[in-house]
Motif scaffolding. Structure first.
Motif, PDB file in Angstrom:
ATOM      1  N   UNK A   1     -43.335 -13.463 -46.905  1.00 34.18           N
ATOM      2  CA  UNK A   1     -41.902 -13.226 -47.071  1.00 34.18           C
ATOM      3  C   UNK A   1     -41.107 -14.321 -46.375  1.00 34.18           C
ATOM      4  N   UNK A   2     -40.108 -14.851 -47.081  1.00 29.42           N
ATOM      5  CA  UNK A   2     -39.230 -15.876 -46.512  1.00 29.42           C
ATOM      6  C   UNK A   2     -37.920 -15.274 -46.003  1.00 29.42           C
ATOM      7  N   UNK A   3     -37.807 -13.957 -46.045  1.00 29.98           N
ATOM      8  CA  UNK A   3     -36.538 -13.293 -45.731  1.00 29.98           C
ATOM      9  C   UNK A   3     -36.088 -13.617 -44.300  1.00 29.98           C
ATOM     10  N   UNK A   4     -36.960 -13.396 -43.320  1.00 28.84           N
ATOM     11  CA  UNK A   4     -36.585 -13.640 -41.927  1.00 28.84           C
ATOM     12  C   UNK A   4     -36.339 -15.125 -41.687  1.00 28.84           C
ATOM     13  N   UNK A   5     -37.127 -15.995 -42.313  1.00 26.75           N
ATOM     14  CA  UNK A   5     -36.917 -17.438 -42.179  1.00 26.75           C
ATOM     15  C   UNK A   5     -35.542 -17.829 -42.695  1.00 26.75           C
ATOM     16  N   UNK A   6     -35.161 -17.277 -43.842  1.00 33.54           N
ATOM     17  CA  UNK A   6     -33.860 -17.603 -44.420  1.00 33.54           C
ATOM     18  C   UNK A   6     -32.722 -17.066 -43.559  1.00 33.54           C
ATOM     19  N   UNK A   7     -32.938 -15.908 -42.930  1.00 29.53           N
ATOM     20  CA  UNK A   7     -31.884 -15.327 -42.095  1.00 29.53           C
ATOM     21  C   UNK A   7     -31.718 -16.084 -40.784  1.00 29.53           C
ATOM     22  N   UNK A   8     -32.832 -16.357 -40.088  1.00 27.43           N
ATOM     23  CA  UNK A   8     -32.741 -16.919 -38.743  1.00 27.43           C
ATOM     24  C   UNK A   8     -32.689 -18.447 -38.730  1.00 27.43           C
ATOM     25  N   UNK A   9     -33.331 -19.107 -39.699  1.00 30.15           N
ATOM     26  CA  UNK A   9     -33.385 -20.567 -39.682  1.00 30.15           C
ATOM     27  C   UNK A   9     -32.469 -21.239 -40.689  1.00 30.15           C
ATOM     28  N   UNK A  10     -32.032 -20.487 -41.731  1.00 33.80           N
ATOM     29  CA  UNK A  10     -31.107 -21.048 -42.717  1.00 33.80           C
ATOM     30  C   UNK A  10     -29.743 -20.374 -42.659  1.00 33.80           C
ATOM     31  N   UNK A  11     -29.581 -19.393 -41.767  1.00 28.82           N
ATOM     32  CA  UNK A  11     -28.289 -18.740 -41.524  1.00 28.82           C
ATOM     33  C   UNK A  11     -27.686 -18.159 -42.799  1.00 28.82           C
ATOM     34  N   UNK A  12     -28.511 -17.556 -43.640  1.00 26.47           N
ATOM     35  CA  UNK A  12     -28.006 -16.919 -44.854  1.00 26.47           C
ATOM     36  C   UNK A  12     -27.549 -15.501 -44.554  1.00 26.47           C
ATOM     37  N   UNK A  13     -26.687 -14.997 -45.414  1.00 23.83           N
ATOM     38  CA  UNK A  13     -26.088 -13.662 -45.208  1.00 23.83           C
ATOM     39  C   UNK A  13     -27.094 -12.591 -45.604  1.00 23.83           C
TER      40      UNK A  13
END
Length: 390
Positions: free
Chosen positions: A146-158
């Motif tokens: 899953x890339x969900x946590x990576x996108x949230x914490x490292x890409x600052x997505x909503x």
């Protein structure tokens, strides 16, 4: 101050904790993210770092510091990734002329593995955060399914880092194959989630070649499928699943396993069942039903908690992200995934949960259990024998 060559002008006091710094006539008070922090102080400037880590029960901290600026008409500076802070996200999303916002983050359509996306979300890339770190974090997230946590914490997505979908639709759709059929004679694994009067009984079959089949059952005595859909807030989904052959109705007020299991055997076909995986809290019910049906499949019992559930969820994601599984389009699975949340604990462990009280996630439970045991069997090293001849 040390970087400016004025380190000697600072006096640091660590008591009372967490401490304070005196610079000439200026006082810097250190604090924590406690809900009472900032209350009663009179400040010129309040700086809250990692504001995205302040949960719903800590939002009073931001309000306290805002109030502490009143006497001196001060300013507040909030820093950090969006995270799961409802107050920080509200301030970012709201249109407020008193608030100046600078947001570095990837758009939802950006490629999360592209270094250009990493740079867009991290203006300090190469200085504060290394490119090697981002590469490792991305590969670790991809391997975890899953890339969900990576996108949230490292890409600052909503995104809410504490809640995820089991599978996003693009990942699921890439595994759709309308010609998917098991190879004659290959073995399979079965995940079984037993339902009650309100919930569904569901089973997922994962064959050795990666083909997946699903079936669910509702009792018919008390409510029609259309009425169940209205109660569960999914419209006519259950009726459409029945029309597609993915759901059956059994007699009685609970799913009748004596009617459900023969349908499951028929769906499996002429294939050996290596093991059937079920919830350990329903072991007696499962054993009794299999015995009455004359089925002698090996049984593996798992829990849905942070240990077994976490391993099974990660196994499911790995198989789908690698496109190691194939299935015909399933309304039943799409409906289950849309109703299931993957909750993430502070330790990073995942577990399945309902998105709302009437959500039916039984098919997702069955899927993760079957995928988990299938992947473990697939990765188990072959047994080697040594024969010594004297």
């Amino acid at each position: 101050m040390e970087a400016a060559g004025r380190g000697k002008d600072c006096q640091v006091y660590w008591y009372p904790a967490p401490g304070r710094i005196i610079i000439g006539d200026g006082l810097v008070t250190l604090s924590t993210g406690a809900a009472s922090a900032g209350h009663g102080q009179s400040l010129d400037l309040a700086v809250i770092d990692e504001a995205g880590l302040l949960g719903a029960n800590q939002t009073a901290c931001i309000e306290n510091y805002f109030d502490s600026l009143a006497a001196k008409d001060g300013q507040m500076l909030l820093l950090g990734t969006r995270g799961f802070s409802p107050e920080l996200n509200r301030l970012i999303d709201a249109t407020d002329p008193r608030t100046f916002k600078v947001v570095h983050g990837a758009s939802m359509g950006d490629d999360p593995g592209d270094p250009a996306t990493w740079a867009k979300a991290n203006p300090g890339l190469g200085q504060i955060k290394s490119l090697r770190f981002m590469e490792d974090a991305f590969e670790k997230a991809k391997a975890g399914g899953s890339l969900h946590a990576f996108r949230a914490w490292n890409l600052n997505q909503r995104l809410d880092p504490g809640r995820e979908l089991l599978l996003d639709y693009d990942t699921l759709a890439r595994c759709y194959d309308e010609t998917a059929e098991p190879i004659l004679g290959e073995f399979c694994f079965v995940g079984l989630d037993l339902g009650g009067s309100a919930s569904m009984s569901a089973a997922t079959i994962v064959y050795e070649s990666g083909v997946i089949r699903l079936i669910g059952a509702f009792p018919s005595a008390d409510m029609s499928l259309l009425d169940r859909g209205k109660r569960d807030l999914v419209g006519d989904l259950w009726q459409r699943c029945k029309d597609a052959g993915e759901i059956i109705e059994t007699s009685g007020s609970v799913s009748d396993l004596s009617e459900f299991l023969p349908k499951l055997v028929q769906l499996i076909g002429p294939h050996e069942v290596k093991s059937i995986v079920a919830d350990r809290y329903r072991d007696a019910e499962c054993r009794t039903a299999l015995y009455k049906a004359g089925i002698a499949w090996p049984i593996v019992f798992r829990s849905n908690g942070p240990k077994d559930g976490d391993l099974d969820i990660r196994a499911t994601r790995r198989l789908f992200m690698a496109q190691s599984v194939r299935l015909k389009r399933s309304l039943l699975l799409e409906g289950g995934i849309s109703e299931a949340d993957v909750r993430i604990s502070m330790t990073g462990a995942t577990r399945l949960d309902r998105s709302q009280s009437n959500s039916r996630i039984d098919v997702c439970q069955a899927l993760t259990m079957a995928c988990g045991v299938m992947l473990r069997a697939k990765e188990m090293p072959d047994v080697e024998y040594e024969v010594a001849i004297a």
